[in-house]
Write a protein that holds these residues in place. Structure first.
Motif, PDB file in Angstrom:
ATOM      1  N   HIS A   1     -54.610 -43.744  90.447  1.00  0.00           N
ATOM      2  CA  HIS A   1     -53.523 -42.923  89.902  1.00  0.00           C
ATOM      3  C   HIS A   1     -52.190 -43.673  90.043  1.00  0.00           C
ATOM      4  N   ARG A   2     -51.961 -44.236  91.224  1.00  0.00           N
ATOM      5  CA  ARG A   2     -50.715 -44.984  91.464  1.00  0.00           C
ATOM      6  C   ARG A   2     -50.587 -46.169  90.501  1.00  0.00           C
ATOM      7  N   GLU A   3     -51.745 -46.778  90.183  1.00  0.00           N
ATOM      8  CA  GLU A   3     -51.742 -47.928  89.263  1.00  0.00           C
ATOM      9  C   GLU A   3     -51.599 -47.498  87.808  1.00  0.00           C
ATOM     10  N   GLY A   4     -51.780 -46.198  87.523  1.00  0.00           N
ATOM     11  CA  GLY A   4     -51.605 -45.717  86.150  1.00  0.00           C
ATOM     12  C   GLY A   4     -52.906 -45.460  85.419  1.00  0.00           C
ATOM     13  N   ALA A   5     -54.053 -45.668  86.088  1.00  0.00           N
ATOM     14  CA  ALA A   5     -55.338 -45.446  85.428  1.00  0.00           C
ATOM     15  C   ALA A   5     -55.606 -43.956  85.236  1.00  0.00           C
ATOM     16  N   VAL A   6     -55.062 -43.134  86.144  1.00  0.00           N
ATOM     17  CA  VAL A   6     -55.148 -41.680  85.996  1.00  0.00           C
ATOM     18  C   VAL A   6     -53.723 -41.200  85.770  1.00  0.00           C
ATOM     19  N   ARG A   7     -53.439 -40.687  84.579  1.00  0.00           N
ATOM     20  CA  ARG A   7     -52.054 -40.346  84.234  1.00  0.00           C
ATOM     21  C   ARG A   7     -51.825 -38.842  84.286  1.00  0.00           C
ATOM     22  N   SER A   8     -50.660 -38.484  84.734  1.00  0.00           N
ATOM     23  CA  SER A   8     -50.251 -37.086  84.764  1.00  0.00           C
ATOM     24  C   SER A   8     -49.238 -36.878  83.635  1.00  0.00           C
ATOM     25  N   ASP A   9     -49.198 -35.677  83.072  1.00  0.00           N
ATOM     26  CA  ASP A   9     -48.201 -35.428  82.019  1.00  0.00           C
ATOM     27  C   ASP A   9     -46.898 -34.880  82.598  1.00  0.00           C
ATOM     28  N   ARG A  10     -46.777 -34.891  83.927  1.00  0.00           N
ATOM     29  CA  ARG A  10     -45.543 -34.420  84.554  1.00  0.00           C
ATOM     30  C   ARG A  10     -44.578 -35.596  84.751  1.00  0.00           C
ATOM     31  N   PRO A  11     -43.289 -35.313  84.885  1.00  0.00           N
ATOM     32  CA  PRO A  11     -42.312 -36.405  85.041  1.00  0.00           C
ATOM     33  C   PRO A  11     -42.342 -36.997  86.452  1.00  0.00           C
ATOM     34  N   PHE A  12     -41.938 -38.262  86.579  1.00  0.00           N
ATOM     35  CA  PHE A  12     -41.718 -38.869  87.895  1.00  0.00           C
ATOM     36  C   PHE A  12     -40.558 -38.158  88.588  1.00  0.00           C
ATOM     37  N   PRO A  13     -40.510 -38.151  89.916  1.00  0.00           N
ATOM     38  CA  PRO A  13     -41.497 -38.714  90.828  1.00  0.00           C
ATOM     39  C   PRO A  13     -42.754 -37.846  90.910  1.00  0.00           C
ATOM     40  N   LEU A  14     -43.901 -38.520  91.030  1.00  0.00           N
ATOM     41  CA  LEU A  14     -45.180 -37.821  91.121  1.00  0.00           C
ATOM     42  C   LEU A  14     -45.659 -37.799  92.565  1.00  0.00           C
ATOM     43  N   GLY A  15     -46.343 -36.718  92.914  1.00  0.00           N
ATOM     44  CA  GLY A  15     -46.956 -36.622  94.237  1.00  0.00           C
ATOM     45  C   GLY A  15     -48.260 -37.406  94.268  1.00  0.00           C
ATOM     46  N   MET A  16     -48.863 -37.436  95.444  1.00  0.00           N
ATOM     47  CA  MET A  16     -50.008 -38.308  95.662  1.00  0.00           C
ATOM     48  C   MET A  16     -51.125 -37.579  96.419  1.00  0.00           C
ATOM     49  N   GLY A  17     -52.380 -37.791  95.981  1.00  0.00           N
ATOM     50  CA  GLY A  17     -53.537 -37.349  96.763  1.00  0.00           C
ATOM     51  C   GLY A  17     -54.025 -35.954  96.410  1.00  0.00           C
ATOM     52  N   TRP A  18     -55.332 -35.716  96.651  1.00  0.00           N
ATOM     53  CA  TRP A  18     -55.966 -34.460  96.234  1.00  0.00           C
ATOM     54  C   TRP A  18     -56.644 -33.684  97.362  1.00  0.00           C
ATOM     55  N   ASP A  19     -56.817 -34.312  98.509  1.00  0.00           N
ATOM     56  CA  ASP A  19     -57.569 -33.663  99.594  1.00  0.00           C
ATOM     57  C   ASP A  19     -56.647 -33.151 100.684  1.00  0.00           C
ATOM     58  N   ILE A  20     -56.790 -31.883 101.022  1.00  0.00           N
ATOM     59  CA  ILE A  20     -55.950 -31.355 102.107  1.00  0.00           C
ATOM     60  C   ILE A  20     -56.757 -30.518 103.102  1.00  0.00           C
ATOM     61  N   ALA A  21     -56.257 -30.507 104.333  1.00  0.00           N
ATOM     62  CA  ALA A  21     -56.675 -29.510 105.321  1.00  0.00           C
ATOM     63  C   ALA A  21     -55.394 -29.013 105.968  1.00  0.00           C
ATOM     64  N   GLY A  22     -55.257 -27.699 106.105  1.00  0.00           N
ATOM     65  CA  GLY A  22     -54.007 -27.189 106.644  1.00  0.00           C
ATOM     66  C   GLY A  22     -54.032 -25.693 106.873  1.00  0.00           C
ATOM     67  N   VAL A  23     -52.825 -25.133 107.055  1.00  0.00           N
ATOM     68  CA  VAL A  23     -52.659 -23.731 107.436  1.00  0.00           C
ATOM     69  C   VAL A  23     -51.970 -22.976 106.298  1.00  0.00           C
TER      70      VAL A  23
END
Ligand code: NAP
Length: 301
Positions: free
Chosen positions: A46-68
């Protein structure tokens, strides 16, 4: 909140640790305080641009979370509940202190897992789960998992064993003992043995692509199934009688609930090679892109 973002596609030097406003959950979304974020190859792709988002920069990073859970929706988990989940592609937002995530994408954090282990599960675990489901893997089948010591691979071999399959998996020599410990019936040192010598298989899971996908077609029995992950099915190598499809992982809180039950029952081990601080996201990307990680890398928040 602190967040790792990027404002242009490029190498890991584009990652920046910044202060930015907390996200505002949309309808059906929870607000979760992230304790750990899993790192996957799709993050640096994603950071390299192979997976593109249609949202404007700056873009967030990562898909896996554990939290409260800090804010919830009707019918969702309680505020204060510990959860884990996968954000929907292609909008990364895990490497940050707070994230908004659909309530349907989370499940209770398995009680026996640390934050880091829990964050290691969702994307890779769901990929393995959905790949085995897509192939109809089941008892008595012969399953080959390429890169059985990797993030997806180490879940796939354990889920396949749980389904009653006979499991063969490849790794380099340093990981063969690890495959044994995961319960793999036939661990294969890919630098010494050609898994084609152990054919035919009912299912082959290609986690590598390129020449590995090309060789996998010929390892399947007539009526067998090839599942590809990194790349689309390459029609140039198609073998008549072999079914093939690419699986693209999707968030699924219900499947995570079932995976969590297997983990808590001791049927599935979650391997975390290293936990890095959020400040070292760039080093985590370098390690992941080197392609030699055993299990998972995780960022601690
Ligand atoms: N389509 C989707 O939805 C989806 C979902 C998840 C992942 N993926 C893709 O699937 C791939 C695997 O993901 P992952 O998270 O499992 O990656 P990973 O954890 O980074 O995989 C690392 C493992 O690959 C093994 N490996 C490296 N080169 C190999 C080769 N030539 N042959 C066999 N094994 C090799 C290494 O073990 P040894 O060095 O011991 O061999 C290492 O343990 C990535 O390309 C990822 O982007 C796609």
């Amino acid at each position: 909140m602190r967040a790792v973002v990027f404002s242009q596609y490029g190498d890991e030097s584009v990652l920046e640790l910044v202060e930015r406003p907390a996200p505002v959950p949309a309808a059906g979304e929870l607000l979760v305080e992230v304790r750990a974020a899993g790192v996957n190859p799709v993050d640096w792709k994603h950071r390299e641009g192979a997976v593109r988002s249609d949202r404007p920069f700056p873009l967030g990073m990562g898909w896996d979370i554990a939290g409260v859970v800090r804010a919830t929706v009707p019918g969702g988990p309680a505020v204060g509940e510990e959860v884990y989940g996968m954000l929907p592609l292609p909008y990364g937002a895990a490497y940050q202190e707070l994230t908004a995530i659909p309530a349907s994408a989370v499940a209770p954090k398995p009680a026996g897992l640390s934050w880091a282990q829990a964050a290691a599960v969702p994307l890779a675990g769901l990929t393995a789960w959905q790949a085995l489901e897509a192939a109809g893997a089941g008892a008595g089948q012969r399953v080959l998992v390429h890169a059985g010591a990797g993030g997806v691979g180490h879940f796939a071999v354990q889920f396949a064993k749980h389904l009653g399959a006979h499991v063969t998996a490849t790794a380099s020599g340093r990981n063969v003992e690890f495959l044994h410990r995961l319960g793999v019936d036939e661990p294969v040192d890919r630098t010494v043995v050609d898994p084609a010598d152990l054919k035919p298989f009912d299912m082959v899971l290609d986690t590598v692509g390129g020449p590995v996908q090309a060789a996998s077609w010929g390892m399947l029995r007539d009526g067998g199934t090839l599942i590809t992950l990194p790349e689309p099915v390459d029609e140039a190598h198609r073998v008549p009688g072999v079914a093939a499809r690419r699986v693209i992982v999707a968030p699924d809180g219900e499947a995570l609930r079932r995976i969590g039950a297997l983990v808590d029952a001791g049927a599935v081990h979650v391997e975390v090679q290293e936990v890095l601080p959020l400040e070292e996201a760039a080093r985590a990307h370098r390690l992941s892109a080197d392609g030699r990680v055993r299990g998972k890398l995780v960022l601690a928040l």
